[in-house]
Write an enzyme that holds these catalytic residues in place. Sequence first.
Site, PDB file in Angstrom:
ATOM      1  N   HIS A 184       0.831  -1.203   0.000  1.00 54.64           N
ATOM      2  CA  HIS A 184       0.000   0.000   0.000  1.00 54.64           C
ATOM      3  C   HIS A 184       0.867   1.256   0.000  1.00 54.64           C
ATOM      4  O   HIS A 184       0.594   2.222  -0.731  1.00 54.64           O
ATOM      5  CB  HIS A 184      -0.936  -0.026   1.214  1.00 54.64           C
ATOM      6  CG  HIS A 184      -2.054   0.953   1.134  1.00 54.64           C
ATOM      7  ND1 HIS A 184      -2.335   1.846   2.134  1.00 54.64           N
ATOM      8  CD2 HIS A 184      -2.974   1.197   0.165  1.00 54.64           C
ATOM      9  CE1 HIS A 184      -3.376   2.595   1.792  1.00 54.64           C
ATOM     10  NE2 HIS A 184      -3.783   2.219   0.605  1.00 54.64           N
ATOM     11  N   HIS A 188       1.426   4.012  -3.352  1.00 57.68           N
ATOM     12  CA  HIS A 188       1.209   5.459  -3.278  1.00 57.68           C
ATOM     13  C   HIS A 188       2.479   6.248  -3.589  1.00 57.68           C
ATOM     14  O   HIS A 188       2.397   7.443  -3.895  1.00 57.68           O
ATOM     15  CB  HIS A 188       0.643   5.838  -1.910  1.00 57.68           C
ATOM     16  CG  HIS A 188      -0.828   5.563  -1.787  1.00 57.68           C
ATOM     17  ND1 HIS A 188      -1.782   6.368  -2.370  1.00 57.68           N
ATOM     18  CD2 HIS A 188      -1.517   4.560  -1.177  1.00 57.68           C
ATOM     19  CE1 HIS A 188      -2.992   5.879  -2.122  1.00 57.68           C
ATOM     20  NE2 HIS A 188      -2.855   4.790  -1.404  1.00 57.68           N
ATOM     21  N   HIS A 198      -7.895  -0.858  -4.963  1.00 59.61           N
ATOM     22  CA  HIS A 198      -8.591  -0.907  -3.678  1.00 59.61           C
ATOM     23  C   HIS A 198      -9.781  -1.873  -3.714  1.00 59.61           C
ATOM     24  O   HIS A 198     -10.098  -2.511  -2.711  1.00 59.61           O
ATOM     25  CB  HIS A 198      -9.023   0.501  -3.264  1.00 59.61           C
ATOM     26  CG  HIS A 198      -7.886   1.369  -2.817  1.00 59.61           C
ATOM     27  ND1 HIS A 198      -7.139   2.120  -3.693  1.00 59.61           N
ATOM     28  CD2 HIS A 198      -7.338   1.580  -1.590  1.00 59.61           C
ATOM     29  CE1 HIS A 198      -6.198   2.777  -3.026  1.00 59.61           C
ATOM     30  NE2 HIS A 198      -6.299   2.462  -1.754  1.00 59.61           N
ATOM     31  N   GLU A 237     -10.499  10.175  -5.212  1.00 57.26           N
ATOM     32  CA  GLU A 237      -9.244  10.263  -4.462  1.00 57.26           C
ATOM     33  C   GLU A 237      -8.826  11.719  -4.291  1.00 57.26           C
ATOM     34  O   GLU A 237      -8.043  12.051  -3.412  1.00 57.26           O
ATOM     35  CB  GLU A 237      -8.134   9.488  -5.172  1.00 57.26           C
ATOM     36  CG  GLU A 237      -6.896   9.328  -4.291  1.00 57.26           C
ATOM     37  CD  GLU A 237      -5.679   8.825  -5.032  1.00 57.26           C
ATOM     38  OE1 GLU A 237      -4.710   8.433  -4.362  1.00 57.26           O
ATOM     39  OE2 GLU A 237      -5.681   8.846  -6.273  1.00 57.26           O
ATOM     40  N   HIS A 273     -12.617  11.114  -0.242  1.00 55.41           N
ATOM     41  CA  HIS A 273     -11.879   9.943   0.230  1.00 55.41           C
ATOM     42  C   HIS A 273     -10.903  10.316   1.341  1.00 55.41           C
ATOM     43  O   HIS A 273     -10.875   9.686   2.409  1.00 55.41           O
ATOM     44  CB  HIS A 273     -11.143   9.283  -0.937  1.00 55.41           C
ATOM     45  CG  HIS A 273     -10.052   8.349  -0.509  1.00 55.41           C
ATOM     46  ND1 HIS A 273      -8.724   8.717  -0.501  1.00 55.41           N
ATOM     47  CD2 HIS A 273     -10.102   7.069  -0.060  1.00 55.41           C
ATOM     48  CE1 HIS A 273      -7.995   7.697  -0.063  1.00 55.41           C
ATOM     49  NE2 HIS A 273      -8.808   6.688   0.211  1.00 55.41           N
ATOM     50  N   HIS A 289     -10.823   9.551   5.650  1.00 55.17           N
ATOM     51  CA  HIS A 289      -9.692   9.037   6.428  1.00 55.17           C
ATOM     52  C   HIS A 289      -9.393   9.953   7.609  1.00 55.17           C
ATOM     53  O   HIS A 289      -9.155   9.491   8.732  1.00 55.17           O
ATOM     54  CB  HIS A 289      -8.453   8.930   5.532  1.00 55.17           C
ATOM     55  CG  HIS A 289      -8.320   7.627   4.816  1.00 55.17           C
ATOM     56  ND1 HIS A 289      -7.588   6.573   5.319  1.00 55.17           N
ATOM     57  CD2 HIS A 289      -8.831   7.192   3.629  1.00 55.17           C
ATOM     58  CE1 HIS A 289      -7.634   5.559   4.476  1.00 55.17           C
ATOM     59  NE2 HIS A 289      -8.391   5.902   3.436  1.00 55.17           N
ATOM     60  N   HIS A 335     -13.604   1.936   2.620  1.00 55.58           N
ATOM     61  CA  HIS A 335     -13.363   1.678   1.204  1.00 55.58           C
ATOM     62  C   HIS A 335     -14.474   0.843   0.573  1.00 55.58           C
ATOM     63  O   HIS A 335     -14.652   0.901  -0.654  1.00 55.58           O
ATOM     64  CB  HIS A 335     -11.988   1.047   0.999  1.00 55.58           C
ATOM     65  CG  HIS A 335     -10.907   2.085   0.865  1.00 55.58           C
ATOM     66  ND1 HIS A 335     -10.612   2.699  -0.329  1.00 55.58           N
ATOM     67  CD2 HIS A 335     -10.093   2.652   1.798  1.00 55.58           C
ATOM     68  CE1 HIS A 335      -9.654   3.585  -0.145  1.00 55.58           C
ATOM     69  NE2 HIS A 335      -9.319   3.587   1.137  1.00 55.58           N
TER      70      HIS A 335
END
Length: 719
Positions: A236, A240, A265, A377, A392, A396, A432
């Site tokens: 992950h 990114h 995802h 995103e 998104h 978080h 998600h």
Amino acid sequence: MHSAGILSVAVVALAALLAPTAEAQAKVDQLQYLFDRPSEPIFLPKESDKGSKRVFFDVPNEYLTDRQKKLGTQVINRFGEKAEHINVRKINLPDLSVPGQLDKRAQFSLFLPEHRKLAGRLIDVFMGMRNLDDFLSAAVYARSHLNPYLFVYAYSVALLHRDDTRNAHLPPLAELFPEKYVNGALFARAREETNMALDPQQRVPLEIPKDYTASDLEEEHKVAYFREDLGINLHHWHWHLVYPFDAPLNIVRKDRRGELFSYMHQQILARYNLERFSNGLQRVKRLLNLREPIPEGYFPKLDSLVSSRVWPARASNTVLSDIAREGDQIQFDLQDIERWRDRIYEAVHTGAVVTDKNTRLNLTEFGGIDVLGNIIESSIISPNRPLYGDMHNFGHIAIAFSHDPDNRHLESFGVMGDSTTAMRDPVFYRWHAFVDDIFQEHKRTLPAYSQQQLDFPGVQVRSVEVMTTNARRPNELFTFWQQNDMDLSRGLDFTPRGSVFARFTHLQHRPFTYRITVENNAPGQREGYVRIFLGPKFDERGVPMLFRDQRNFMVELDKFPINLSQRTNTIERRSTMSSVTIPFERTFRNLDLNRPQSGTQLEQFNFCGCGWPQHMLIPKGSVSGLQLQLFVMITDYSRDKVEQPLDGMCNDAASYCGVRGQRYPDKQPMGFPFDRTGRQGVDTLRSFLTRNMFIQDVTVKFQDRIEAPANRNVTAFQG
């Protein structure tokens, strides 16, 4: 010559021209030392990956603080004669006041808009350095003066994307910041062990308990081995790095990056649900209502070595709140997230988004998912950030600060606030699942694939069989626990030098081979594209799954081209060749032992750090055997392939990570053929089949024992 052949020759020739000289390669190699003990002052001795070489950076006095200037001379006098010196030349430094706004002892989060701005500025600085000497000089100064988390992130992105550092190598983040991956109690034991055994050869590995974040009283803990797996969390983080959403435009604007955000995802969710079914749990429930208590708590048991603080926990039944944190320069209401959600749903159902120039951008059949991915995103290539917001990332943040939403207790964010640690938290998958449902809503508006779109005329899959090493019967897969060691020494600045190993336990499976029999009734040779998926046969109640649900649980295992001769073809493919995964030794690698010396192989070695870990390719299964369905489809590769050279390119894990500097190597939508609802009359997977498809029932049996790798003492963390 065929056009693809001409392209391949051109790429090989270009690679030869761009291959670094010995002098340039030596400069690139010097860059790796900046990863050693990233919280330690730059003037202290730095070591190569396994301590085989020690260096000092001769840093201009102007790069040091007053305190460092006094101590630096003493350190060099004490150790300098025993080390190679690397001269760092003085340059006119770029303005680093923006990234310098983050305190050196603070946590760093890409989900926070202010932190994104700091990281984007630092990446821009690193990318703008004219040559390797200037880059090294700027990086040394930044490492000395900036937050170590921020520095390592921006520095890693730059190394991956600069043309002259393609042969630099990135160590696994778990080695640099072990605090993000292992139980905080381990560090006190590491200090004790290294002080007792000054000779690294006499040190014993420190075992990380398999169950340290919760007990069996917590139902969600049954799948903690998946959520807390080092390889999964490293994937992950590395994904990114390859696909940052806020950086210079040429780094962010990669082919189909929004669609890949969605697909990668979605596949994590599908894979996680198979793990839940393996353990008798229900599928993930979407986090639909932000105002209801979150029943799942999470206590990470992680300590920050940089800030000397414990990662905060989230208690069971926590209720999310509006966020107002002046120190983090962020303030928003939960209603903002809900408003952005409603606008995105409106775009899905009207079939178009409104751009920042007030024009309509249609969500087309093949490109719409890419636009949605960039909107959800909220990357810098979102067509309208002011209108569609930052849904998104703010989700978080709301969860990550739920324990201290207004900063009255001066607590930093929880694990959901860091892409390195977010997958450890059960609520990551619930959030998600909600995000994925928006993508699925878009897919439900698209026409179903017709039989003609799915078929490969003249090609019929006759049989599929899976053979596991040393298994008595076909179509049985076996999993077990395995232990491996990870060297923590590069991230521990309080210990004497030398390796300090942590021993961790992870899921592993026996290697297996696909055997596929295919009939080609068309004249001559043809090119086919084999697509292999694994999905549940039954739901959590033991009821056979309908296609409308099952398609969202199908996990891609492999995808590869083949040549089909006329009549009968037998295709064999090892599980270790998966287009989704990277080998175990690449996830957990000793960079000195296996690193290629130069050329395209070395470039692959770095970029290929992105990929799902091979040891987590298949779910755990159960002792009695979890019944799954293996799906194989062969499509027409002449229609699916992207004409581009792949020789020498990293495409080991192309399904999730793409190919460096190239287009995504498959013209079909990601997840094809399961990315859309079934055509009229399709209720089950079997009724979905065309002649070029086949399903085979397989059983995954879990063997509840712990095994060690055959040669742990040689390969250590590699396995």
